[in-house]
Design a protein around this motif. Structure first.
Motif, PDB file in Angstrom:
ATOM      1  N   ASN A  41       0.536  -1.463   0.157  1.00  0.00           N
ATOM      2  CA  ASN A  41      -0.166  -0.253  -0.102  1.00  0.00           C
ATOM      3  C   ASN A  41       0.784   1.050  -0.233  1.00  0.00           C
ATOM      4  O   ASN A  41       0.572   2.690   0.400  1.00  0.00           O
ATOM      5  CB  ASN A  41      -1.020   0.106   1.225  1.00  0.00           C
ATOM      6  CG  ASN A  41       0.183   0.112   2.169  1.00  0.00           C
ATOM      7  OD1 ASN A  41       1.276  -0.464   2.416  1.00  0.00           O
ATOM      8  ND2 ASN A  41      -1.427   0.694   3.988  1.00  0.00           N
ATOM      9  N   GLN A  43       2.651   4.987  -1.564  1.00  0.00           N
ATOM     10  CA  GLN A  43       2.586   5.469  -3.024  1.00  0.00           C
ATOM     11  C   GLN A  43       3.254   5.266  -3.793  1.00  0.00           C
ATOM     12  O   GLN A  43       3.307   5.186  -4.852  1.00  0.00           O
ATOM     13  CB  GLN A  43       2.226   6.742  -1.964  1.00  0.00           C
ATOM     14  CG  GLN A  43       1.959   7.752  -3.024  1.00  0.00           C
ATOM     15  CD  GLN A  43       1.194   7.416  -3.383  1.00  0.00           C
ATOM     16  OE1 GLN A  43      -0.100   7.368  -2.326  1.00  0.00           O
ATOM     17  NE2 GLN A  43      -0.033   7.795  -4.672  1.00  0.00           N
ATOM     18  N   LYS A  46       2.310   2.511  -5.695  1.00  0.00           N
ATOM     19  CA  LYS A  46       0.951   2.295  -6.499  1.00  0.00           C
ATOM     20  C   LYS A  46       1.933   3.246  -7.442  1.00  0.00           C
ATOM     21  O   LYS A  46       0.982   4.035  -9.041  1.00  0.00           O
ATOM     22  CB  LYS A  46      -0.135   3.608  -5.665  1.00  0.00           C
ATOM     23  CG  LYS A  46      -0.558   2.651  -4.444  1.00  0.00           C
ATOM     24  CD  LYS A  46      -1.266   3.464  -3.783  1.00  0.00           C
ATOM     25  CE  LYS A  46      -1.790   2.403  -2.327  1.00  0.00           C
ATOM     26  NZ  LYS A  46      -2.667   3.612  -1.839  1.00  0.00           N
ATOM     27  N   ASN A  47       2.346   4.495  -7.476  1.00  0.00           N
ATOM     28  CA  ASN A  47       3.004   5.536  -8.454  1.00  0.00           C
ATOM     29  C   ASN A  47       3.456   4.700  -9.727  1.00  0.00           C
ATOM     30  O   ASN A  47       3.058   5.030 -10.788  1.00  0.00           O
ATOM     31  CB  ASN A  47       3.789   6.540  -8.041  1.00  0.00           C
ATOM     32  CG  ASN A  47       3.491   8.099  -6.796  1.00  0.00           C
ATOM     33  OD1 ASN A  47       2.241   7.648  -7.099  1.00  0.00           O
ATOM     34  ND2 ASN A  47       4.266   7.629  -6.085  1.00  0.00           N
ATOM     35  N   ASP A  49       2.647   1.804 -10.624  1.00  0.00           N
ATOM     36  CA  ASP A  49       2.062   0.661 -10.771  1.00  0.00           C
ATOM     37  C   ASP A  49       1.279   1.129 -12.444  1.00  0.00           C
ATOM     38  O   ASP A  49       0.829   1.408 -13.225  1.00  0.00           O
ATOM     39  CB  ASP A  49       0.738   0.349 -10.139  1.00  0.00           C
ATOM     40  CG  ASP A  49       1.246  -0.611  -9.965  1.00  0.00           C
ATOM     41  OD1 ASP A  49       2.595  -1.339  -9.489  1.00  0.00           O
ATOM     42  OD2 ASP A  49       0.325  -0.921  -8.679  1.00  0.00           O
ATOM     43  N   VAL A  50       0.571   2.931 -11.812  1.00  0.00           N
ATOM     44  CA  VAL A  50       0.462   3.850 -12.565  1.00  0.00           C
ATOM     45  C   VAL A  50       1.350   4.038 -13.829  1.00  0.00           C
ATOM     46  O   VAL A  50       0.882   3.883 -14.958  1.00  0.00           O
ATOM     47  CB  VAL A  50      -0.380   5.107 -12.055  1.00  0.00           C
ATOM     48  CG1 VAL A  50      -0.346   6.279 -13.155  1.00  0.00           C
ATOM     49  CG2 VAL A  50      -0.995   5.172 -10.986  1.00  0.00           C
TER      50      VAL A  50
END
Length: 60
Positions: A41, A43, A46-47, A49-50
């Motif tokens: 989880n 950040q 997540k970045n 992945d984007v």
């Protein structure tokens, strides 16, 4: 003992130092298969992945 109140400059330095430590902890070099695995989880994860999705769309 009374609690002493930090001056504004010292409070700012304390916050900046805390944030720097947090940034360095998150940004350390991680090798695949190393024991220091990034939390799912996070950040940064997540970045990444984007960014990976955007790169995949651009290659199509």
């Amino acid at each position: 003992m009374g609690v002493t109140r930090l001056k504004r400059k010292d409070r700012k330095n304390k916050v900046v130092a805390k944030n720097e430590v947090q940034f360095l902890k998150l940004g350390r070099n991680l090798e695949t298969g190393s024991r220091s695995k990034m939390p799912a989880n996070s950040q940064i994860v997540k970045n990444n992945d984007v960014l990976a999705k955007l790169e995949a769309e651009l290659k199509k």
